[in-house]
Structure formats: C-alpha cells, structure tokens
Design a protein around this motif. Structure first.
Motif, PDB file in Angstrom:
ATOM      1  N   PRO A   7       0.976 -28.958 -24.777  1.00 16.32           N
ATOM      2  CA  PRO A   7      -0.439 -29.032 -25.138  1.00 16.32           C
ATOM      3  C   PRO A   7      -1.266 -28.005 -24.360  1.00 16.32           C
ATOM      4  N   PRO A   8      -2.483 -27.690 -24.858  1.00 22.54           N
ATOM      5  CA  PRO A   8      -3.348 -26.742 -24.158  1.00 22.54           C
ATOM      6  C   PRO A   8      -3.697 -27.256 -22.759  1.00 22.54           C
ATOM      7  N   SER A   9      -3.437 -26.416 -21.739  1.00 21.68           N
ATOM      8  CA  SER A   9      -3.643 -26.837 -20.343  1.00 21.68           C
ATOM      9  C   SER A   9      -4.434 -25.765 -19.612  1.00 21.68           C
ATOM     10  N   PHE A  10      -5.463 -26.199 -18.867  1.00 22.32           N
ATOM     11  CA  PHE A  10      -6.388 -25.282 -18.218  1.00 22.32           C
ATOM     12  C   PHE A  10      -6.539 -25.650 -16.742  1.00 22.32           C
ATOM     13  N   VAL A  11      -6.864 -24.628 -15.923  1.00 22.22           N
ATOM     14  CA  VAL A  11      -7.178 -24.853 -14.510  1.00 22.22           C
ATOM     15  C   VAL A  11      -8.560 -24.261 -14.250  1.00 22.22           C
ATOM     16  N   ILE A  12      -9.428 -25.053 -13.615  1.00 22.55           N
ATOM     17  CA  ILE A  12     -10.758 -24.576 -13.209  1.00 22.55           C
ATOM     18  C   ILE A  12     -10.760 -24.442 -11.691  1.00 22.55           C
ATOM     19  N   PHE A  13     -11.156 -23.270 -11.205  1.00 23.47           N
ATOM     20  CA  PHE A  13     -11.222 -23.007  -9.769  1.00 23.47           C
ATOM     21  C   PHE A  13     -12.675 -23.072  -9.308  1.00 23.47           C
ATOM     22  N   GLY A  14     -12.883 -23.613  -8.136  1.00 29.66           N
ATOM     23  CA  GLY A  14     -14.233 -23.678  -7.574  1.00 29.66           C
ATOM     24  C   GLY A  14     -14.226 -24.362  -6.212  1.00 29.66           C
ATOM     25  N   THR A  15     -15.385 -24.512  -5.631  1.00 36.93           N
ATOM     26  CA  THR A  15     -15.508 -25.187  -4.332  1.00 36.93           C
ATOM     27  C   THR A  15     -16.019 -26.604  -4.538  1.00 36.93           C
TER      28      THR A  15
ATOM     29  N   VAL B 124      -5.884 -32.314 -24.417  1.00 38.55           N
ATOM     30  CA  VAL B 124      -6.202 -31.136 -23.595  1.00 38.55           C
ATOM     31  C   VAL B 124      -6.072 -31.541 -22.128  1.00 38.55           C
ATOM     32  N   ARG B 125      -5.288 -30.789 -21.371  1.00 37.52           N
ATOM     33  CA  ARG B 125      -5.081 -31.078 -19.949  1.00 37.52           C
ATOM     34  C   ARG B 125      -5.983 -30.176 -19.110  1.00 37.52           C
ATOM     35  N   LEU B 126      -6.682 -30.777 -18.151  1.00 36.17           N
ATOM     36  CA  LEU B 126      -7.589 -30.016 -17.283  1.00 36.17           C
ATOM     37  C   LEU B 126      -7.292 -30.343 -15.829  1.00 36.17           C
ATOM     38  N   THR B 127      -7.051 -29.305 -15.023  1.00 32.67           N
ATOM     39  CA  THR B 127      -6.787 -29.465 -13.589  1.00 32.67           C
ATOM     40  C   THR B 127      -7.864 -28.734 -12.815  1.00 32.67           C
ATOM     41  N   LEU B 128      -8.335 -29.342 -11.726  1.00 32.28           N
ATOM     42  CA  LEU B 128      -9.352 -28.734 -10.865  1.00 32.28           C
ATOM     43  C   LEU B 128      -8.705 -28.287  -9.569  1.00 32.28           C
ATOM     44  N   ARG B 129      -9.009 -27.054  -9.146  1.00 28.43           N
ATOM     45  CA  ARG B 129      -8.365 -26.533  -7.956  1.00 28.43           C
ATOM     46  C   ARG B 129      -9.362 -25.780  -7.091  1.00 28.43           C
ATOM     47  N   ALA B 130      -9.370 -26.098  -5.800  1.00 31.91           N
ATOM     48  CA  ALA B 130     -10.233 -25.410  -4.845  1.00 31.91           C
ATOM     49  C   ALA B 130      -9.400 -24.409  -4.054  1.00 31.91           C
ATOM     50  N   PRO B 131      -9.971 -23.237  -3.726  1.00 31.32           N
ATOM     51  CA  PRO B 131      -9.201 -22.261  -2.910  1.00 31.32           C
ATOM     52  C   PRO B 131      -8.935 -22.839  -1.520  1.00 31.32           C
TER      53      PRO B 131
ATOM     54  N   LYS C  42     -19.593 -25.618  -6.863  1.00 35.00           N
ATOM     55  CA  LYS C  42     -19.560 -24.303  -7.502  1.00 35.00           C
ATOM     56  C   LYS C  42     -18.286 -24.159  -8.320  1.00 35.00           C
ATOM     57  N   MET C  43     -18.447 -23.928  -9.608  1.00 37.54           N
ATOM     58  CA  MET C  43     -17.299 -23.734 -10.498  1.00 37.54           C
ATOM     59  C   MET C  43     -17.240 -22.245 -10.837  1.00 37.54           C
ATOM     60  N   ARG C  44     -16.164 -21.587 -10.375  1.00 40.37           N
ATOM     61  CA  ARG C  44     -16.127 -20.121 -10.421  1.00 40.37           C
ATOM     62  C   ARG C  44     -15.521 -19.579 -11.717  1.00 40.37           C
ATOM     63  N   TYR C  45     -14.325 -20.005 -12.087  1.00 34.70           N
ATOM     64  CA  TYR C  45     -13.725 -19.483 -13.317  1.00 34.70           C
ATOM     65  C   TYR C  45     -12.663 -20.451 -13.836  1.00 34.70           C
ATOM     66  N   VAL C  46     -12.250 -20.223 -15.085  1.00 31.63           N
ATOM     67  CA  VAL C  46     -11.263 -21.080 -15.747  1.00 31.63           C
ATOM     68  C   VAL C  46     -10.166 -20.191 -16.320  1.00 31.63           C
ATOM     69  N   THR C  47      -8.942 -20.697 -16.359  1.00 32.04           N
ATOM     70  CA  THR C  47      -7.838 -19.968 -16.981  1.00 32.04           C
ATOM     71  C   THR C  47      -6.946 -20.947 -17.729  1.00 32.04           C
ATOM     72  N   GLN C  48      -6.378 -20.491 -18.838  1.00 31.76           N
ATOM     73  CA  GLN C  48      -5.420 -21.313 -19.576  1.00 31.76           C
ATOM     74  C   GLN C  48      -4.026 -21.013 -19.050  1.00 31.76           C
ATOM     75  N   VAL C  49      -3.335 -22.044 -18.554  1.00 26.26           N
ATOM     76  CA  VAL C  49      -2.021 -21.840 -17.944  1.00 26.26           C
ATOM     77  C   VAL C  49      -0.894 -22.035 -18.947  1.00 26.26           C
ATOM     78  N   LYS C  50      -1.130 -22.791 -20.013  1.00 31.50           N
ATOM     79  CA  LYS C  50      -0.100 -22.987 -21.042  1.00 31.50           C
ATOM     80  C   LYS C  50      -0.731 -23.577 -22.295  1.00 31.50           C
ATOM     81  N   SER C  51       0.073 -23.553 -23.374  1.00 34.83           N
ATOM     82  CA  SER C  51      -0.320 -24.254 -24.596  1.00 34.83           C
ATOM     83  C   SER C  51       0.739 -25.322 -24.855  1.00 34.83           C
TER      84      SER C  51
END
Length: 449
Positions: free
Chosen positions: A400-408, A436-443, A389-398
């Motif tokens: 370079p553009p860096s994003f974190v996707i939260f989910g289970t 583009v940097r992408l990080t995956l994070r689970a609660p 389950k992928m819940r939401y995404v947020t941009q943490v910095k530019s």
C-alpha cells in the motif's frame, strides 16, 4: 505466453495426494490432515521437479457416490481435472495395498484418454512391498515407488513424467507484480455460505468450485488463473471465516489460517456479504483484518436478487460500514448476484481501479505541493506553546502507499491531525479508500547524548 503442461493427482482419500502436491510446489499450500476427505476442490500450483516445470493439480479423493451429494460433486471436479490434464498421477497407498476403491478408480482411468502414471506412495521401508506387487494388477505397468512425505523416489517420478511433459515452447517470464499488465490478485473472503464459490463459478462461467447448501464446503484457498476482458486475473476462493470462539475443529482452524494467508498475498480483497443476513460484526472484523494487512478492500452484497427492501438495506449497510470502518471512508460497496451474474462486471472493473490507486506512486513535486497546501489550510497545533515544525514528506513505497513525514516534535502530533493528513492525501492525491500508511520521523539530535 505458452501454457505450462498440466499434471493431475488422483486417487482414493488419504493416499497422500496433498502431501505430494506440497512436495512438488515446494510449499505447504494444500491442507494436510490424517482424516480422509480434507481436499474438496481442485487446487493448482506451479511445480518444479529436477528442472522440469509444470502445473500440478491436487484433487479430492475419488469416491463412488451419487452425483448430487457432496462427495459426488467432488468426484465430478476430479474427473474434470483428469480430462483437462496432459498426464495424471494415479496414487495408491503401498502400505495399505490395493483396495476395491483403487480397482474402481483404475477401471475409470483406463477409459480416459489422458496418459496415466501409477505411483505407489508411502513405499519407504519393507512395509510397502506387498502393496507394490498388488498394484501391478491395476493394469498401468510398474508403479513409481515414492515417499511423498520424505521425498524419496522423485528421480523415478521425473523419468516417468518427462516423456509426457517435454515441450518445445518456451514460457515467457510473467510481468513483475507492480506492472499494470501483471495478473490482478483478487481474493474473495467472507463468512461461510455467503456464496463465495458460487460467485467464482459465475465469474469463470463454469462449475470450477464445488458449491451447495452445506456451509463450509471450501477448505483450501484455491487460486485460478483467468482473464477478464483480455486482462489477466488470479482469482482466489477462500474458506468461510466464522468468529474465532466458534472455530473449535483443527481442520477449520487450518482453513481459516489458509484464508488469512491468501489475504496476505492478495492485492485486492472482495469481502462478500449475504444480503439476506445484512452486515454482522464478524464482517467488520474480517474487513478490519484486510485493511490492517494493507490490502485494498471492496465490499460486495451478494444474493441481491432475493434481497428484501433493497434500497433500505443498501443504505443501512453503507451507514454501518462508514461507522465500523472509520479508518477508511468510502470503501466501494457493490451489489451482486452470484446466481444471475448481476454486478460482476462492475465488481471486476472496481477491482482493477482499486489496484491502480493501491499501486499509485506520487511524483515528488506533486507530493510537496499537496504537503504545503495541507499545512497552510490547517497548521499543526502547538502543544505547550511549542510549534511542531513539519519540514517535508516522501513516499517510501506503494502497495500500500506509504509515506514518511520529517519534522521536529512530530512525536507530539495528535492522532486527529494524522487522520487529517491521511484523509487529505486520499482526497487530493487519488488514493480513494485504499489503506495509506503514514510514519512521523524527527531528525536525531547530535547533542542528545
């Protein structure tokens, strides 16, 4: 913006010019080594001395050689630096005393309209007393007694420079780095003899960098402030990068490390290829390093005016880049000629556009709409029958553009799906070929313990 006053450091080889330069800028920007002739091009930096701010220029050791030889071309750069400075520091080695070349430099400087401050470097202890007395005969008055290595005598240097550098103007603060009006930090990298310094000279419209048929002329990374169509640019020329196995000399190792350091501080990096040699594995290694550091990359094919079968060459290089840089598709490939000036405006225009994409911050609403569409078009897999389950995404910095996707269970997401998301971001959100940097994070599971 009022310009800072400029101070040039001149003297014969190995009297400590680069050591003094590093002391005044507060960083080890210039390469320093025991052997003479390390510095070749003019190197500039912002200096601070007891509240006095100025632009400092490190020059090559002045030697009496034919103007067409490498030392002769270095001497011409030194003469140009003195002519454009508000004041010049003439360094002599107090321990070695005055030698014939010091006297030759003194004769040249006495004919200059630039004010001269004589500095006896390496004056710590009693070993330099005789050299200090000898320097009086050079005709510039009492020398400032200094130890650039240990920082002794800087107060005396301040007093000697102050009358030449006092200004009524105030220098405005430079724009912040993420301000579109801030200078574009553009580094030129590549293998030796690809034409980096010739390209910089063509861009500037003057012989600012020493060039010639000899490979490896540039040793320091040289930053030059300049404007293109009214937009500020900080142009950085770097030393050529050979394969690591071929780099044995200590000085070349320092030069390559300095070039890599310049990449770290650039925004956009132009990898210059020699069109007469095509794309080699070392070029791909340099490109990979640039992308790993998160810098925006442009590939420029130089010497296009003498390339054979250009259409076939261009398509071949483009195909090889697509295969060799699979992590970033569509890196701009531009043909240029440092000798004729062809393609330079196109290159600089692409550099500004690329920085804009590299600095882009996506509004939250637009980002989440993209996220929903991407998951709907290609839902994540369900390894072992358990849905990710992928819940939401947020941009943490530019930059370079860096994003974190939260989910289970996102730790079970295959690399192929991560690539799908990154490629979709590039295509749909206007990032083009920038990293583009992408990080995956689970609660955290509150019952996990």
């Amino acid at each position: 913006m009022a310009r800072l006053p400029t101070v040039a450091i001149v003297g014969r080889p190995n009297v400590g010019k680069s050591t003094l330069f590093n002391r005044l800028v507060g960083k080890k920007l210039a390469l320093v080594d025991d052997r003479p002739g390390v510095t070749r091009d003019r190197r500039e930096g912002d200096a601070h001395l007891l509240g006095l701010d100025f632009r400092i220029v490190d020059t090559a050791g002045y030697e009496d050689h034919d103007a067409q030889s490498l030392p002769g071309r270095m001497r011409l750069q030194t003469e140009a630096a003195v002519a454009s400075a508000d004041v010049a520091l003439f360094l002599v080695d107090a321990r070695a005393g005055v030698v014939p070349l010091d006297e030759e430099i003194a004769r040249w400087l006495r004919g200059s309209t630039t004010p001269i401050v004589l500095v006896a470097n390496k004056a710590e202890g009693r070993a330099g007393e005789q050299g200090i007395l000898e320097s009086l005969a050079l005709g510039f008055g009492d020398p400032v007694q200094l130890s650039a290595e240990h920082g002794e005598g800087v107060a005396d240097l301040f007093e000697a420079l102050l009358p030449h550098l006092e200004r009524d103007e105030t220098v405005e603060d430079e724009p912040e780095d993420d301000d579109p009006a801030a200078p574009l930090k553009l580094a030129i990298v590549g293998r030796p003899n690809a034409g980096k310094s010739t390209l910089v000279n063509r861009i500037l419209g003057e012989d600012r960098m020493i060039t010639g048929p000899e490979a490896g002329i540039t040793r320091d990374s040289i930053a030059i402030d300049w404007e293109w169509q009214g937009r500020p640019v900080r142009l950085i020329d770097t030393a050529g990068m050979r394969k690591r196995a071929k780099v044995q000399d200590k000085l070349e190792k320092l030069s390559v490390a300095d070039a890599l350091h310049a990449v770290d501080f650039a925004e956009v990096v132009v990898l210059l290829l020699d069109a007469t040699l095509g794309l080699e594995s070392q070029d791909l290694r340099i490109a990979d390093r640039v992308l790993e550091e998160g810098r925006a990359l442009i590939i420029a094919l130089n010497k296009w005016d003498v390339a054979q079968d250009p259409s076939s060459l261009f398509n071949g290089v483009k195909a090889a880049l697509g295969e060799g840089l699979s992590q970033v598709k569509g890196v701009p490939l531009i043909t240029v000629s440092a000798m004729t000036g062809r393609g330079i405006d196109q290159l600089l225009s692409a550099a500004f556009e690329t920085r804009e994409a590299w600095s882009r911050r996506v509004p939250t609403g637009e980002l989440n709409r993209w996220f929903e569409r991407a998951i709907e078009a290609n839902p994540p897999p369900a390894p072992g029958g358990k849905r990710i389950k992928m819940r939401y995404v947020t941009q943490v910095k530019s930059r370079p553009p860096s994003f974190v996707i939260f989910g289970t269970r996102v730790d079970q997401l295959p690399a192929s799906y991560e690539r799908y998301l990154v490629n979709s971001m590039r295509r749909d959100l206007g990032f083009g070929a920038v990293p583009v940097r992408l990080t995956l994070r689970a609660p955290k599971n509150p019952f996990g313990g």
